[in-house]
Motif scaffolding. Structure first.
Motif, mmCIF file in Angstrom:
data_model
loop_
_atom_site.group_PDB
_atom_site.id
_atom_site.type_symbol
_atom_site.label_atom_id
_atom_site.label_comp_id
_atom_site.label_asym_id
_atom_site.label_seq_id
_atom_site.Cartn_x
_atom_site.Cartn_y
_atom_site.Cartn_z
ATOM 1 N N ARG A 194 -10.275 0.680 -6.568
ATOM 2 C CA ARG A 194 -9.423 0.764 -5.391
ATOM 3 C C ARG A 194 -10.119 1.400 -4.189
ATOM 4 N N GLY A 195 -11.414 1.640 -4.297
ATOM 5 C CA GLY A 195 -12.165 2.165 -3.162
ATOM 6 C C GLY A 195 -13.638 2.252 -3.494
ATOM 7 N N PRO A 227 12.784 5.532 -0.506
ATOM 8 C CA PRO A 227 11.387 5.464 -0.947
ATOM 9 C C PRO A 227 11.234 6.035 -2.358
ATOM 10 N N VAL A 228 10.254 5.524 -3.063
ATOM 11 C CA VAL A 228 9.946 6.028 -4.407
ATOM 12 C C VAL A 228 8.856 7.084 -4.256
ATOM 13 N N VAL A 276 1.545 1.805 -0.798
ATOM 14 C CA VAL A 276 1.227 0.411 -0.468
ATOM 15 C C VAL A 276 1.323 -0.476 -1.708
ATOM 16 N N ARG A 277 1.537 0.126 -2.872
ATOM 17 C CA ARG A 277 1.723 -0.660 -4.088
ATOM 18 C C ARG A 277 3.103 -1.337 -4.055
ATOM 19 N N GLU A 302 -4.165 11.254 0.155
ATOM 20 C CA GLU A 302 -4.780 9.941 -0.062
ATOM 21 C C GLU A 302 -4.074 9.192 -1.189
ATOM 22 N N ALA A 303 -3.735 9.919 -2.249
ATOM 23 C CA ALA A 303 -2.996 9.300 -3.356
ATOM 24 C C ALA A 303 -1.615 8.827 -2.894
ATOM 25 N N ASP A 304 -0.953 9.620 -2.051
ATOM 26 C CA ASP A 304 0.344 9.220 -1.507
ATOM 27 C C ASP A 304 0.218 7.915 -0.723
ATOM 28 N N ASP A 305 -0.798 7.833 0.117
ATOM 29 C CA ASP A 305 -0.986 6.634 0.943
ATOM 30 C C ASP A 305 -1.161 5.395 0.080
#
Length: 214
Positions: free
Chosen positions: A66-67, A167-168, A126-127, A119-122
């Motif tokens: 993923r990056g 939101p989840v 988007v999933r 960063e994990a939240d972002d």
């Protein structure tokens, strides 16, 4: 079962020369990754992740890249999973990409650290929404569960708990891992098992590149 001793193919698609290599292994990886995408390979971002626990017992599974930036490769998972426990006890791993249609593979070894929460939240948000809910449903990941129906019921309950207009939240037990790569290997299949292999090893601020015996 078929006699496996007679099954083999000869790799003839390409060659890899020292002059072909980018001095930056991440740039070389991105070049090969782009070629895999352009070839329309299925899930070229899928990789085998090898870890070991504190006793040295190895474990391997498939995760998704993923990056790829700043000399590191990133994937996401449940921190309470088998791999999460391995990485907490022994924060190093090896990643393997295999693109059979291109007769290429890439190995990357390095140390592991979690990505920052923001960063994990972002990435989490988007999933697809159902993937977000599935992250909650699979806790504790890798633990035994009675049957499929129990899993489906847990998933259905999460749909009620988090209506479409809400939101989840990212669960605390889910996030990203970043592998700071200390050693890369690029492998190109060749005829007669005379493969081309090159290893990049970290040397201070740069990289030593060596051809390896096949």
């Amino acid at each position: 079962m078929t006699d496996l001793t007679s099954l083999r193919i000869s790799y003839t698609r390409d060659a890899l020369r020292r002059a072909d290599l980018n001095p930056d292994p991440l740039a070389q990886f991105k070049s090969w990754f782009d070629a895999a995408q352009q070839a329309d390979l299925p899930e070229p971002y899928a990789l085998s992740l090898a870890t070991a626990d504190a006793s040295g017992r190895p474990s391997v599974r498939t995760v998704l890249l993923r990056g790829a930036d700043a000399g590191a490769l990133t994937f996401y998972s449940n921190f309470e999973s088998h791999k999460g426990h391995d990485l907490a006890a022994n924060p190093q791993a090896e990643l393997l990409f295999y693109w059979a249609e291109l007769e290429r593979q890439v190995r990357a070894y390095g140390s592991i650290a979690r990505v920052p929460d923001a960063e994990a939240d972002d990435y989490f948000h988007v999933r697809p929404r159902d993937s977000q809910l599935a992250a909650h449903a699979s806790d504790p990941q890798s633990a035994p569960i009675e049957n499929r129906e129990a899993l489906e019921a847990k998933f259905a309950a999460l749909h009620e708990r988090f209506p479409e207009d809400q939101p989840v939240p990212r669960p605390d037990f889910w996030g990203g891992y970043r592998v700071t790569v200390q050693e890369w290997e690029f492998w190109q299949g060749r005829p007669n098992r005379m493969h081309d292999r090159f290893r990049y090893s970290r040397q201070g601020d740069g990289w030593q590149i060596e051809r390896l015996m096949p």
